[in-house]
Design a protein around this motif. Structure first.
Motif, PDB file in Angstrom:
ATOM      1  N   GLN A   1     -25.351  71.787 -17.497  1.00 44.21           N
ATOM      2  CA  GLN A   1     -23.903  71.739 -17.315  1.00 44.21           C
ATOM      3  C   GLN A   1     -23.420  70.295 -17.187  1.00 44.21           C
ATOM      4  OE1 GLN A   1     -21.662  74.613 -17.206  1.00 44.21           O
ATOM      5  NE2 GLN A   1     -20.391  72.848 -17.702  1.00 44.21           N
ATOM      6  N   ILE A   2     -24.138  69.488 -16.439  1.00 47.27           N
ATOM      7  CA  ILE A   2     -23.765  68.082 -16.290  1.00 47.27           C
ATOM      8  C   ILE A   2     -23.864  67.362 -17.632  1.00 47.27           C
ATOM      9  CG2 ILE A   2     -24.493  65.882 -15.261  1.00 47.27           C
ATOM     10  CD1 ILE A   2     -25.072  67.474 -12.693  1.00 47.27           C
ATOM     11  N   ALA A   3     -24.939  67.601 -18.365  1.00 50.03           N
ATOM     12  CA  ALA A   3     -25.105  66.961 -19.674  1.00 50.03           C
ATOM     13  C   ALA A   3     -24.026  67.433 -20.645  1.00 50.03           C
ATOM     14  CB  ALA A   3     -26.497  67.261 -20.229  1.00 50.03           C
ATOM     15  N   ALA A   4     -23.735  68.724 -20.630  1.00 54.25           N
ATOM     16  CA  ALA A   4     -22.693  69.265 -21.514  1.00 54.25           C
ATOM     17  C   ALA A   4     -21.335  68.669 -21.164  1.00 54.25           C
ATOM     18  CB  ALA A   4     -22.659  70.793 -21.413  1.00 54.25           C
ATOM     19  N   ASN A   5     -21.049  68.544 -19.885  1.00 55.04           N
ATOM     20  CA  ASN A   5     -19.781  67.943 -19.455  1.00 55.04           C
ATOM     21  C   ASN A   5     -19.674  66.488 -19.894  1.00 55.04           C
ATOM     22  OD1 ASN A   5     -19.015  70.335 -18.252  1.00 55.04           O
ATOM     23  ND2 ASN A   5     -19.518  69.679 -16.175  1.00 55.04           N
ATOM     24  N   ALA A   6     -20.829  65.834 -20.063  1.00 47.60           N
ATOM     25  CA  ALA A   6     -20.841  64.442 -20.521  1.00 47.60           C
ATOM     26  C   ALA A   6     -20.778  64.359 -22.046  1.00 47.60           C
ATOM     27  CB  ALA A   6     -22.101  63.735 -20.003  1.00 47.60           C
ATOM     28  N   GLY A   7     -20.704  65.518 -22.708  1.00 47.55           N
ATOM     29  CA  GLY A   7     -20.563  65.540 -24.161  1.00 47.55           C
ATOM     30  C   GLY A   7     -21.855  65.636 -24.941  1.00 47.55           C
ATOM     31  N   HIS A   8     -22.949  65.925 -24.292  1.00 48.00           N
ATOM     32  CA  HIS A   8     -24.245  66.011 -24.963  1.00 48.00           C
ATOM     33  C   HIS A   8     -24.312  67.309 -25.775  1.00 48.00           C
ATOM     34  CE1 HIS A   8     -28.580  66.142 -25.562  1.00 48.00           C
ATOM     35  NE2 HIS A   8     -28.628  64.873 -25.166  1.00 48.00           N
ATOM     36  N   GLY A   9     -24.346  67.177 -27.101  1.00 41.66           N
ATOM     37  CA  GLY A   9     -24.283  68.333 -27.995  1.00 41.66           C
ATOM     38  C   GLY A   9     -25.422  69.316 -27.837  1.00 41.66           C
ATOM     39  N   ALA A  10     -26.653  68.814 -27.804  1.00 45.51           N
ATOM     40  CA  ALA A  10     -27.792  69.722 -27.662  1.00 45.51           C
ATOM     41  C   ALA A  10     -27.754  70.441 -26.321  1.00 45.51           C
ATOM     42  CB  ALA A  10     -29.104  68.956 -27.825  1.00 45.51           C
ATOM     43  N   ALA A  11     -27.249  69.760 -25.284  1.00 44.38           N
ATOM     44  CA  ALA A  11     -27.129  70.403 -23.971  1.00 44.38           C
ATOM     45  C   ALA A  11     -26.096  71.524 -24.017  1.00 44.38           C
ATOM     46  CB  ALA A  11     -26.751  69.377 -22.909  1.00 44.38           C
ATOM     47  N   LYS A  12     -25.002  71.306 -24.726  1.00 47.62           N
ATOM     48  CA  LYS A  12     -23.998  72.370 -24.871  1.00 47.62           C
ATOM     49  C   LYS A  12     -24.622  73.582 -25.537  1.00 47.62           C
ATOM     50  CE  LYS A  12     -19.988  69.324 -25.296  1.00 47.62           C
ATOM     51  NZ  LYS A  12     -18.893  68.903 -26.181  1.00 47.62           N
ATOM     52  N   ASN A  13     -25.349  73.329 -26.610  1.00 44.13           N
ATOM     53  CA  ASN A  13     -26.005  74.399 -27.347  1.00 44.13           C
ATOM     54  C   ASN A  13     -26.966  75.172 -26.439  1.00 44.13           C
ATOM     55  OD1 ASN A  13     -26.308  75.450 -30.172  1.00 44.13           O
ATOM     56  ND2 ASN A  13     -28.447  74.918 -29.791  1.00 44.13           N
ATOM     57  N   GLN A  14     -27.808  74.442 -25.716  1.00 39.07           N
ATOM     58  CA  GLN A  14     -28.793  75.086 -24.851  1.00 39.07           C
ATOM     59  C   GLN A  14     -28.135  75.792 -23.674  1.00 39.07           C
ATOM     60  OE1 GLN A  14     -31.889  75.478 -25.662  1.00 39.07           O
ATOM     61  NE2 GLN A  14     -32.387  76.610 -23.803  1.00 39.07           N
ATOM     62  N   LEU A  15     -27.093  75.200 -23.117  1.00 37.49           N
ATOM     63  CA  LEU A  15     -26.373  75.840 -22.019  1.00 37.49           C
ATOM     64  C   LEU A  15     -25.823  77.192 -22.463  1.00 37.49           C
ATOM     65  CD1 LEU A  15     -25.176  75.801 -19.143  1.00 37.49           C
ATOM     66  CD2 LEU A  15     -23.193  74.611 -20.125  1.00 37.49           C
ATOM     67  N   ALA A  16     -25.251  77.233 -23.652  1.00 36.54           N
ATOM     68  CA  ALA A  16     -24.713  78.495 -24.168  1.00 36.54           C
ATOM     69  C   ALA A  16     -25.806  79.548 -24.277  1.00 36.54           C
ATOM     70  CB  ALA A  16     -24.051  78.264 -25.523  1.00 36.54           C
ATOM     71  N   ILE A  17     -26.971  79.141 -24.726  1.00 41.18           N
ATOM     72  CA  ILE A  17     -28.083  80.086 -24.862  1.00 41.18           C
ATOM     73  C   ILE A  17     -28.528  80.576 -23.486  1.00 41.18           C
ATOM     74  CG2 ILE A  17     -30.490  80.306 -25.610  1.00 41.18           C
ATOM     75  CD1 ILE A  17     -29.687  78.159 -27.812  1.00 41.18           C
TER      76      ILE A  17
END
Length: 161
Positions: free
Chosen positions: A90-106
């Motif tokens: 969540q922290i990485a996704a909030n910082a705009g990290h694309g792969a983290a967004k993808n993995q968070l969704a999964i």
């Protein structure tokens, strides 16, 4: 320099002997997910400090430590590790990290399908990485994301990045 890896668990019983495995590790010829994503305490503290300052890559690396590396327990399927993996994703996704967004969704897909689909749609629409966009679209097109393990038995899921 080419790296040769032995995937422990998919090798013959002779190759899995403790003596042979120890020798292969010493030679740098064997690895495991846990070994690849392990962090010592000092590395973890440094990454936590960087992530606290908004470094998405550091937060994503911490998520990998907890999720893929098995965290402190060494077990990937550990409720504490799962909670920590999601926290750092969540922290990485909030910082705009694309792969983290993808993995968070999964990770959240079975629990919060609408949010997972929203995150993946954003990745598809905004990512500059064509592979990441394709992977996110694959998850959106798959009923595995929200259906969980029941769908895994009837078909294959896209590979998480």
């Amino acid at each position: 320099m080419a790296a040769a890896y032995v995937l422990v668990g998919c090798t013959s019983p002779a190759e899995q002997s403790p003596e042979n495995t120890a020798a292969l590790v010493k030679e740098g010829k064997v690895s495991s997910t846990g070994m690849e994503f392990d962090l010592d305490a000092a590395e973890r503290r440094k990454l936590e400090q960087e992530a606290a300052k908004g470094n998405g890559e550091s937060a994503y690396r911490l998520a990998q430590y907890w999720g893929l590396g098995g965290g402190e327990s060494g077990l990937a399927v550990d409720p504490i590790n799962e909670k920590n993996e999601e926290y750092w994703l969540q922290i990485a996704a909030n910082a705009g990290h694309g792969a983290a967004k993808n993995q968070l969704a999964i990770v959240i897909g079975r629990r919060d399908c609408a949010k997972a689909r929203q995150i993946l749609t954003e990745v598809v629409q905004t990512s500059q990485d064509p592979d990441l966009r394709q992977n996110a679209q694959g998850w959106l097109d798959s009923d595995f994301l929200c259906a969980g393990m029941a769908s895994a038995e009837s078909g294959s899921a896209p590979k998480a990045q």
